[in-house]
Design an enzyme around this catalytic site. Sequence first.
Site, PDB file in Angstrom:
ATOM      1  N   VAL A 108     -72.984  23.218  41.885  1.00  0.00           N
ATOM      2  CA  VAL A 108     -73.296  23.584  40.504  1.00  0.00           C
ATOM      3  C   VAL A 108     -74.724  23.151  40.148  1.00  0.00           C
ATOM      4  CG1 VAL A 108     -72.685  23.219  38.075  1.00  0.00           C
ATOM      5  CG2 VAL A 108     -70.883  23.545  39.771  1.00  0.00           C
ATOM      6  N   ASP A 147     -79.769  12.887  43.508  1.00  0.00           N
ATOM      7  CA  ASP A 147     -78.442  12.691  44.102  1.00  0.00           C
ATOM      8  C   ASP A 147     -78.454  11.372  44.864  1.00  0.00           C
ATOM      9  OD1 ASP A 147     -76.113  15.086  44.802  1.00  0.00           O
ATOM     10  OD2 ASP A 147     -75.986  13.169  45.860  1.00  0.00           O
ATOM     11  N   PRO A 166     -63.247  15.349  41.572  1.00  0.00           N
ATOM     12  CA  PRO A 166     -62.037  15.771  42.289  1.00  0.00           C
ATOM     13  C   PRO A 166     -60.764  15.241  41.626  1.00  0.00           C
ATOM     14  CG  PRO A 166     -63.103  13.971  43.454  1.00  0.00           C
ATOM     15  CD  PRO A 166     -63.981  14.313  42.303  1.00  0.00           C
ATOM     16  N   GLU A 169     -70.095  25.174  33.096  1.00  0.00           N
ATOM     17  CA  GLU A 169     -70.678  26.210  33.942  1.00  0.00           C
ATOM     18  C   GLU A 169     -69.592  27.196  34.355  1.00  0.00           C
ATOM     19  OE1 GLU A 169     -73.984  26.827  34.570  1.00  0.00           O
ATOM     20  OE2 GLU A 169     -72.741  28.567  34.979  1.00  0.00           O
ATOM     21  N   LEU A 195     -70.269  29.767  36.508  1.00  0.00           N
ATOM     22  CA  LEU A 195     -70.701  30.527  37.681  1.00  0.00           C
ATOM     23  C   LEU A 195     -69.609  30.533  38.750  1.00  0.00           C
ATOM     24  CD1 LEU A 195     -71.513  28.566  40.329  1.00  0.00           C
ATOM     25  CD2 LEU A 195     -73.421  28.020  38.858  1.00  0.00           C
ATOM     26  N   LYS A 243     -63.350  25.815  29.085  1.00  0.00           N
ATOM     27  CA  LYS A 243     -63.644  25.894  30.514  1.00  0.00           C
ATOM     28  C   LYS A 243     -62.344  25.808  31.340  1.00  0.00           C
ATOM     29  CE  LYS A 243     -65.505  25.434  34.534  1.00  0.00           C
ATOM     30  NZ  LYS A 243     -66.319  26.284  35.304  1.00  0.00           N
ATOM     31  N   ARG A 252     -56.447  46.588  27.943  1.00  0.00           N
ATOM     32  CA  ARG A 252     -56.064  45.240  27.523  1.00  0.00           C
ATOM     33  C   ARG A 252     -55.941  44.307  28.715  1.00  0.00           C
ATOM     34  NH1 ARG A 252     -50.722  46.947  24.668  1.00  0.00           N
ATOM     35  NH2 ARG A 252     -50.762  48.088  26.636  1.00  0.00           N
ATOM     36  N   GLY A 265     -54.210  33.769  48.640  1.00  0.00           N
ATOM     37  CA  GLY A 265     -54.008  32.660  47.686  1.00  0.00           C
ATOM     38  C   GLY A 265     -55.369  32.140  47.257  1.00  0.00           C
ATOM     39  N   CYS A 290     -62.387  24.697  41.893  1.00  0.00           N
ATOM     40  CA  CYS A 290     -62.070  24.612  40.459  1.00  0.00           C
ATOM     41  C   CYS A 290     -60.641  24.942  40.057  1.00  0.00           C
ATOM     42  CB  CYS A 290     -62.996  25.534  39.682  1.00  0.00           C
ATOM     43  SG  CYS A 290     -64.670  24.915  39.653  1.00  0.00           S
ATOM     44  N   ARG A 312     -56.575  40.276  53.142  1.00  0.00           N
ATOM     45  CA  ARG A 312     -57.597  40.611  52.150  1.00  0.00           C
ATOM     46  C   ARG A 312     -57.719  42.117  51.906  1.00  0.00           C
ATOM     47  NH1 ARG A 312     -59.869  36.589  48.881  1.00  0.00           N
ATOM     48  NH2 ARG A 312     -60.047  34.711  50.094  1.00  0.00           N
TER      49      ARG A 312
HETATM   50  C1  UDX Z   1     -64.214  30.103  39.704  1.00  0.00           C
HETATM   51  C2  UDX Z   1     -64.485  30.849  38.402  1.00  0.00           C
HETATM   52  O1  UDX Z   1     -64.517  32.258  38.664  1.00  0.00           O
HETATM   53  C3  UDX Z   1     -65.791  30.395  37.790  1.00  0.00           C
HETATM   54  O2  UDX Z   1     -65.991  31.011  36.524  1.00  0.00           O
HETATM   55  C4  UDX Z   1     -65.764  28.883  37.627  1.00  0.00           C
HETATM   56  O3  UDX Z   1     -67.000  28.418  37.118  1.00  0.00           O
HETATM   57  C5  UDX Z   1     -65.453  28.185  38.940  1.00  0.00           C
HETATM   58  O4  UDX Z   1     -64.243  28.700  39.477  1.00  0.00           O
HETATM   59  P1  UDX Z   1     -65.079  30.303  42.196  1.00  0.00           P
HETATM   60  O5  UDX Z   1     -64.106  29.228  42.511  1.00  0.00           O
HETATM   61  O6  UDX Z   1     -66.464  30.194  42.719  1.00  0.00           O
HETATM   62  O7  UDX Z   1     -65.222  30.476  40.612  1.00  0.00           O
HETATM   63  O8  UDX Z   1     -64.512  31.673  42.767  1.00  0.00           O
HETATM   64  P2  UDX Z   1     -63.716  32.940  42.226  1.00  0.00           P
HETATM   65  O9  UDX Z   1     -64.518  34.147  42.488  1.00  0.00           O
HETATM   66  O10 UDX Z   1     -63.235  32.769  40.853  1.00  0.00           O
HETATM   67  O11 UDX Z   1     -62.495  32.983  43.243  1.00  0.00           O
HETATM   68  C6  UDX Z   1     -61.548  31.945  43.329  1.00  0.00           C
HETATM   69  C7  UDX Z   1     -60.491  32.280  44.343  1.00  0.00           C
HETATM   70  O12 UDX Z   1     -59.691  33.370  43.903  1.00  0.00           O
HETATM   71  C8  UDX Z   1     -61.043  32.690  45.717  1.00  0.00           C
HETATM   72  O13 UDX Z   1     -60.268  32.095  46.727  1.00  0.00           O
HETATM   73  C9  UDX Z   1     -60.899  34.196  45.713  1.00  0.00           C
HETATM   74  O14 UDX Z   1     -60.796  34.749  47.001  1.00  0.00           O
HETATM   75  C10 UDX Z   1     -59.618  34.356  44.921  1.00  0.00           C
HETATM   76  N1  UDX Z   1     -59.495  35.691  44.296  1.00  0.00           N
HETATM   77  C11 UDX Z   1     -60.377  36.082  43.332  1.00  0.00           C
HETATM   78  C12 UDX Z   1     -58.445  36.532  44.674  1.00  0.00           C
HETATM   79  O15 UDX Z   1     -57.629  36.174  45.540  1.00  0.00           O
HETATM   80  N2  UDX Z   1     -58.326  37.739  44.058  1.00  0.00           N
HETATM   81  C13 UDX Z   1     -59.179  38.175  43.093  1.00  0.00           C
HETATM   82  O16 UDX Z   1     -58.974  39.286  42.569  1.00  0.00           O
HETATM   83  C14 UDX Z   1     -60.241  37.314  42.715  1.00  0.00           C
HETATM   84  P1  ADP Z   2     -69.975  20.584  42.341  1.00  0.00           P
HETATM   85  O1  ADP Z   2     -69.263  21.706  43.038  1.00  0.00           O
HETATM   86  O2  ADP Z   2     -69.312  20.211  41.036  1.00  0.00           O
HETATM   87  O3  ADP Z   2     -71.442  20.810  42.191  1.00  0.00           O
HETATM   88  P2  ADP Z   2     -70.450  18.816  44.611  1.00  0.00           P
HETATM   89  O4  ADP Z   2     -69.479  17.885  45.273  1.00  0.00           O
HETATM   90  O5  ADP Z   2     -70.959  20.000  45.360  1.00  0.00           O
HETATM   91  O6  ADP Z   2     -69.753  19.259  43.236  1.00  0.00           O
HETATM   92  O7  ADP Z   2     -71.733  17.994  44.127  1.00  0.00           O
HETATM   93  C1  ADP Z   2     -71.708  16.830  43.380  1.00  0.00           C
HETATM   94  C2  ADP Z   2     -72.875  15.938  43.826  1.00  0.00           C
HETATM   95  O8  ADP Z   2     -72.967  14.822  42.925  1.00  0.00           O
HETATM   96  C3  ADP Z   2     -72.747  15.346  45.223  1.00  0.00           C
HETATM   97  O9  ADP Z   2     -73.857  15.729  46.011  1.00  0.00           O
HETATM   98  C4  ADP Z   2     -72.711  13.805  44.983  1.00  0.00           C
HETATM   99  O10 ADP Z   2     -73.382  13.081  45.989  1.00  0.00           O
HETATM  100  C5  ADP Z   2     -73.447  13.693  43.654  1.00  0.00           C
HETATM  101  N1  ADP Z   2     -73.167  12.450  42.920  1.00  0.00           N
HETATM  102  C6  ADP Z   2     -71.965  11.909  42.630  1.00  0.00           C
HETATM  103  N2  ADP Z   2     -72.104  10.781  41.907  1.00  0.00           N
HETATM  104  C7  ADP Z   2     -73.431  10.584  41.728  1.00  0.00           C
HETATM  105  C8  ADP Z   2     -74.231   9.589  41.060  1.00  0.00           C
HETATM  106  N3  ADP Z   2     -73.656   8.592  40.414  1.00  0.00           N
HETATM  107  N4  ADP Z   2     -75.580   9.719  41.089  1.00  0.00           N
HETATM  108  C9  ADP Z   2     -76.161  10.751  41.728  1.00  0.00           C
HETATM  109  N5  ADP Z   2     -75.468  11.724  42.371  1.00  0.00           N
HETATM  110  C10 ADP Z   2     -74.132  11.645  42.377  1.00  0.00           C
END
Ligand code: UDX
Ligand code: ADP
Length: 475
Positions: free
Chosen positions: A15, A36, A95, A168, A170, A223, A263, A274, A279, A451
């Site tokens: 992110v 980081d 996590p 976020e 995204l 969110k 709708r 699955g 997230c 898929r």
């Molecule tokens: C999701 C949300 O979309 C995003 O808005 C949020 O910020 C973070 O979580 P992401 O986890 O990156 O994003 O992926 P996403 O595209 O949402 O897919 C999630 C899972 O659902 C994947 O495993 C994907 O393959 C699955 N999926 C998605 C399906 O099985 N079918 C679909 O129609 C869409």
């Molecule tokens: P996300 O998908 O939410 O971005 P990630 O696990 O990819 O999560 O990234 C989170 C990052 O935050 C990791 O690279 C981790 O090392 C960093 N991090 C965690 N705690 C701290 C901290 N106290 N100071 C700086 N960086 C940190």
Amino acid sequence: MIKVANICCIGAGYVGGPTMAVIADRCPKIDVNVVDIDEERIKKWNDKDLKNLPVYEPGLAEIIERCRNVNLHFSNSIKEKIHDADMVFISVNTPTKKKGLGAGKASDLRWVEESARQVAKFSSGHTIVVEKSTLPVRTAEVIQSILRSSEEDNELNGISFNVLSNPEFLAEGTAIKDLENPDRVLIGGDNLEAMNALHAIYSRWVSKEKILFTNIWSSELAKLTANAFLAQRISSINSIAAMCEATGADVREVSRAIGTDSRIGSKFLDSGPGFGGSCFKKDILNLVYLAEYFGLNEVANFWESVVNLNNWHQNRISKLVVKKLFGTVTGKKIVVLGFAFKANTNDTRESAAIQICKDLMDEGAEIWIHDPKVNKLQIEKDLNIGKIYNRDSEENKPINKNGRWQFSKNFDIFDNAHAVLMLTEWDEYKNIDWEGISKRMVNPSWVFDARSIVDPIKVKKANLNLWRVGDGTSK
Ligand code: UDX
Ligand code: ADP
């Protein structure tokens, strides 16, 4: 109006990295510093070879090339960068807790708390703190109370804070597109000046009507709710896929038919192996935990069933593979195409492939995994080889007693395979030469397409048996 000239983002992950890259790209006058604790990760962000960036996202490397060391910097200088910042984004990992109160459901906030403490300790003057990580509702309160105690200690030094929630939305694989052209930007807070300062950043490239102001708790809950609704759609369509297979219907036709109802809408109705990703499961379990906390047990059960259905569906696929291969996969080679949780990302967090591969190895299969972007080390970590693991029991039980796995970056892996199992919808899997591959596989052999990406006519013409998720038409 508070003017922001210097941003620090704590957390250079999936992110933080892409989000800050886009902010730097769109706001050349703002100095953006991503920090980081992980030195290796920062080294990768600074690697000259853009192929080595720690996050793969289409369009990201180009932005990094344009902005890195211009107004976008990656470092481990946490103290210094927080000190210089007018605005600090907290974008660290959250996590699900493994131990203690709320284990298995609540988010582990230790990294968020630690970040808030770092901000409290190192910041100077007035700082706007923005929570970017997906967090349980009322986390801003935790951050606020840590910062407030620092304000009290530092009253004479003029140190003060505002806390905003700016979740976020995204999705991985389309992160840059989503950041550059978001459906909406949500800013939750109780201080209009601070909210306007963040608004001024986004409004450099996002139209004003897409930037929504809410109170801080609505923003946090929105969110979780967005992700819970999206995941719910996938569990819904996957449950219908099983119905289709049982009744002779085709889930693609059902999706199309219901998706044309304005709708319902047509997006997020693809049945797959699955849902995965960092997230969905985490956010739903957060919601479940929150509902239980407030004594809303029916609400908790409702949302938990979305996760339960997802687990069941993954398990259904591995069981089905075993059943079709005459009830046993012991010693049989199965080619797994795709390990990432979806296409166009190297992320494997919560990927359906992890559980499905573990289950098949548990049954003694020999798995050959291919993925164009995931590396072997990651798969090794995910499959937890050498460690012990079992899905259904609390006590650990050995896995892959008989099963083995191999990884290959090239496509030369089909010799003597009994089955090909497609788990990620990578483009390169859409035009496979099934006639050629079929000759190298054991006879009879299977293609399991979780898929729906293969051309069924070509697969069948190549003399291969085909199972497609949600396809009951061959009954
Ligand atoms: C999701 C949300 O979309 C995003 O808005 C949020 O910020 C973070 O979580 P992401 O986890 O990156 O994003 O992926 P996403 O595209 O949402 O897919 C999630 C899972 O659902 C994947 O495993 C994907 O393959 C699955 N999926 C998605 C399906 O099985 N079918 C679909 O129609 C869409
Ligand atoms: P996300 O998908 O939410 O971005 P990630 O696990 O990819 O999560 O990234 C989170 C990052 O935050 C990791 O690279 C981790 O090392 C960093 N991090 C965690 N705690 C701290 C901290 N106290 N100071 C700086 N960086 C940190």
